[in-house]
Design an enzyme around this catalytic site. Structure first.
Site, PDB file in Angstrom:
ATOM      1  N   HIS A  17      -6.748   9.523  12.896  1.00 57.00           N
ATOM      2  CA  HIS A  17      -7.421   8.329  13.432  1.00 57.00           C
ATOM      3  C   HIS A  17      -8.411   8.740  14.531  1.00 57.00           C
ATOM      4  O   HIS A  17      -9.533   8.236  14.587  1.00 57.00           O
ATOM      5  CB  HIS A  17      -6.405   7.382  14.077  1.00 57.00           C
ATOM      6  CG  HIS A  17      -5.494   6.674  13.125  1.00 57.00           C
ATOM      7  ND1 HIS A  17      -4.123   6.774  13.192  1.00 57.00           N
ATOM      8  CD2 HIS A  17      -5.742   5.845  12.079  1.00 57.00           C
ATOM      9  CE1 HIS A  17      -3.567   6.026  12.256  1.00 57.00           C
ATOM     10  NE2 HIS A  17      -4.527   5.456  11.551  1.00 57.00           N
ATOM     11  N   LYS A  41       2.436  -3.467   5.887  1.00 59.01           N
ATOM     12  CA  LYS A  41       3.817  -2.966   5.826  1.00 59.01           C
ATOM     13  C   LYS A  41       4.507  -3.270   7.149  1.00 59.01           C
ATOM     14  O   LYS A  41       3.850  -3.340   8.183  1.00 59.01           O
ATOM     15  CB  LYS A  41       3.797  -1.450   5.598  1.00 59.01           C
ATOM     16  CG  LYS A  41       3.311  -1.069   4.213  1.00 59.01           C
ATOM     17  CD  LYS A  41       3.045   0.419   4.116  1.00 59.01           C
ATOM     18  CE  LYS A  41       1.611   0.727   4.428  1.00 59.01           C
ATOM     19  NZ  LYS A  41       1.250   2.108   4.488  1.00 59.01           N
ATOM     20  N   ARG A  92      -9.678   9.527   3.432  1.00 63.69           N
ATOM     21  CA  ARG A  92      -9.031  10.834   3.302  1.00 63.69           C
ATOM     22  C   ARG A  92      -9.295  11.379   1.913  1.00 63.69           C
ATOM     23  O   ARG A  92     -10.042  12.299   1.715  1.00 63.69           O
ATOM     24  CB  ARG A  92      -7.525  10.695   3.532  1.00 63.69           C
ATOM     25  CG  ARG A  92      -7.160  10.590   4.972  1.00 63.69           C
ATOM     26  CD  ARG A  92      -5.801  10.021   5.162  1.00 63.69           C
ATOM     27  NE  ARG A  92      -5.777   8.615   4.821  1.00 63.69           N
ATOM     28  CZ  ARG A  92      -4.815   7.785   5.126  1.00 63.69           C
ATOM     29  NH1 ARG A  92      -3.755   8.224   5.756  1.00 63.69           N
ATOM     30  NH2 ARG A  92      -4.892   6.518   4.800  1.00 63.69           N
ATOM     31  N   SER A 130       0.059   7.986   9.107  1.00 58.83           N
ATOM     32  CA  SER A 130       1.125   7.539  10.016  1.00 58.83           C
ATOM     33  C   SER A 130       2.463   7.608   9.296  1.00 58.83           C
ATOM     34  O   SER A 130       3.477   7.962   9.901  1.00 58.83           O
ATOM     35  CB  SER A 130       0.858   6.098  10.468  1.00 58.83           C
ATOM     36  OG  SER A 130      -0.368   6.003  11.133  1.00 58.83           O
TER      37      SER A 130
HETATM   38  P1  ADP Z   1      -4.346   0.234   7.646  1.00 57.30           P
HETATM   39  O1  ADP Z   1      -2.941  -0.288   7.463  1.00 57.30           O
HETATM   40  O2  ADP Z   1      -5.324  -0.836   8.039  1.00 57.30           O
HETATM   41  O3  ADP Z   1      -4.845   1.091   6.522  1.00 57.30           O
HETATM   42  P2  ADP Z   1      -4.026   2.658   9.205  1.00 57.30           P
HETATM   43  O4  ADP Z   1      -3.642   2.797  10.654  1.00 57.30           O
HETATM   44  O5  ADP Z   1      -3.103   3.248   8.210  1.00 57.30           O
HETATM   45  O6  ADP Z   1      -4.247   1.119   8.981  1.00 57.30           O
HETATM   46  O7  ADP Z   1      -5.462   3.279   8.983  1.00 57.30           O
HETATM   47  C1  ADP Z   1      -6.588   2.781   9.671  1.00 57.30           C
HETATM   48  C2  ADP Z   1      -7.807   3.458   9.139  1.00 57.30           C
HETATM   49  O8  ADP Z   1      -7.777   4.839   9.475  1.00 57.30           O
HETATM   50  C3  ADP Z   1      -7.929   3.394   7.617  1.00 57.30           C
HETATM   51  O9  ADP Z   1      -9.291   3.287   7.272  1.00 57.30           O
HETATM   52  C4  ADP Z   1      -7.374   4.718   7.176  1.00 57.30           C
HETATM   53  O10 ADP Z   1      -7.928   5.114   5.930  1.00 57.30           O
HETATM   54  C5  ADP Z   1      -7.857   5.609   8.308  1.00 57.30           C
HETATM   55  N1  ADP Z   1      -7.028   6.796   8.467  1.00 57.30           N
HETATM   56  C6  ADP Z   1      -5.703   6.887   8.646  1.00 57.30           C
HETATM   57  N2  ADP Z   1      -5.295   8.174   8.727  1.00 57.30           N
HETATM   58  C7  ADP Z   1      -6.425   8.912   8.569  1.00 57.30           C
HETATM   59  C8  ADP Z   1      -6.713  10.323   8.499  1.00 57.30           C
HETATM   60  N3  ADP Z   1      -5.766  11.237   8.587  1.00 57.30           N
HETATM   61  N4  ADP Z   1      -7.982  10.671   8.321  1.00 57.30           N
HETATM   62  C9  ADP Z   1      -8.959   9.750   8.202  1.00 57.30           C
HETATM   63  N5  ADP Z   1      -8.774   8.443   8.218  1.00 57.30           N
HETATM   64  C10 ADP Z   1      -7.520   8.023   8.408  1.00 57.30           C
END
Ligand code: ADP
Length: 165
Positions: A17, A41, A92, A130
């Site tokens: 992030h 989730k 990703r 995450s």
């Molecule tokens: P959501 O539930 O809205 O997908 P996340 O916290 O899982 O929330 O992810 C927020 C954003 O950050 C999303 O666009 C996700 O693809 C991106 N993201 C999460 N982890 C990574 C990573 N390792 N590299 C790049 N982008 C990421």
């Protein structure tokens, strides 16, 4: 002034992030991180804890001038209220694409003024999520390569509490 909104569950925030956030900061005058209160989730951390961890992680990483907000409801509504010109999302692998494509087109349908911008993460974070971090922490593994120290500590505390309960 061009403001970007970086929304997500951040349950919890990872170096992946933060990598996307740093990339967004290079492109926009201001970037606001928006922590969604009710993610798809069931989250491990409450909305308040997730927001707090984002703020602590930013401080730990020396990232300044990024506002952290939480929002519930429609993303486009949040973007409109803050005057954001873009919603930043991280990509990703191709597995992210279908959902992100659907989300972006739906948001555009609701508000054509808000553009979605996709930024690719650094290769070393392309497997990081995450969920993976939570799985490792749940079984007592070392997550220090994936998350800032404040997040690693919060995960340790959370799973210790859970084991006691
Ligand atoms: P959501 O539930 O809205 O997908 P996340 O916290 O899982 O929330 O992810 C927020 C954003 O950050 C999303 O666009 C996700 O693809 C991106 N993201 C999460 N982890 C990574 C990573 N390792 N590299 C790049 N982008 C990421």
């Amino acid at each position: 002034m061009k403001l970007a909104l970086y929304p997500g569950s951040f349950d919890p925030i990872t170096y992946g992030h933060l990598d996307v956030l740093r990339r967004a900061m290079r492109l926009f005058d201001r970037t606001v991180v928006a922590v969604v209160e009710n993610p798809r989730k069931t989250p491990l951390f409450s909305a308040r804890q997730r927001r707090l961890l984002v703020s602590q992680a930013l401080k730990e990483e020396g990232i300044q001038d990024v506002q952290v907000v939480s929002y519930s409801g429609l993303l486009v509504e949040c973007a409109r209220q803050l005057g954001a010109v873009a919603v930043v999302r991280g990509l990703r692998a191709t597995s992210d694409f279908d959902y992100e494509f659907q989300l972006a087109l739906t948001n555009r349908d609701m508000d054509s003024d808000v553009e979605s911008v996709f930024l690719m993460t650094a290769g070393r974070y392309s497997f990081l999520s995450s969920s993976i971090v939570k799985e490792i922490a749940r079984y007592g593994g070392d997550v220090s390569r994936f998350v800032p120290a404040c997040v690693a500590k919060a995960l340790e505390r959370k799973f210790r509490e859970r084991r006691r309960a």
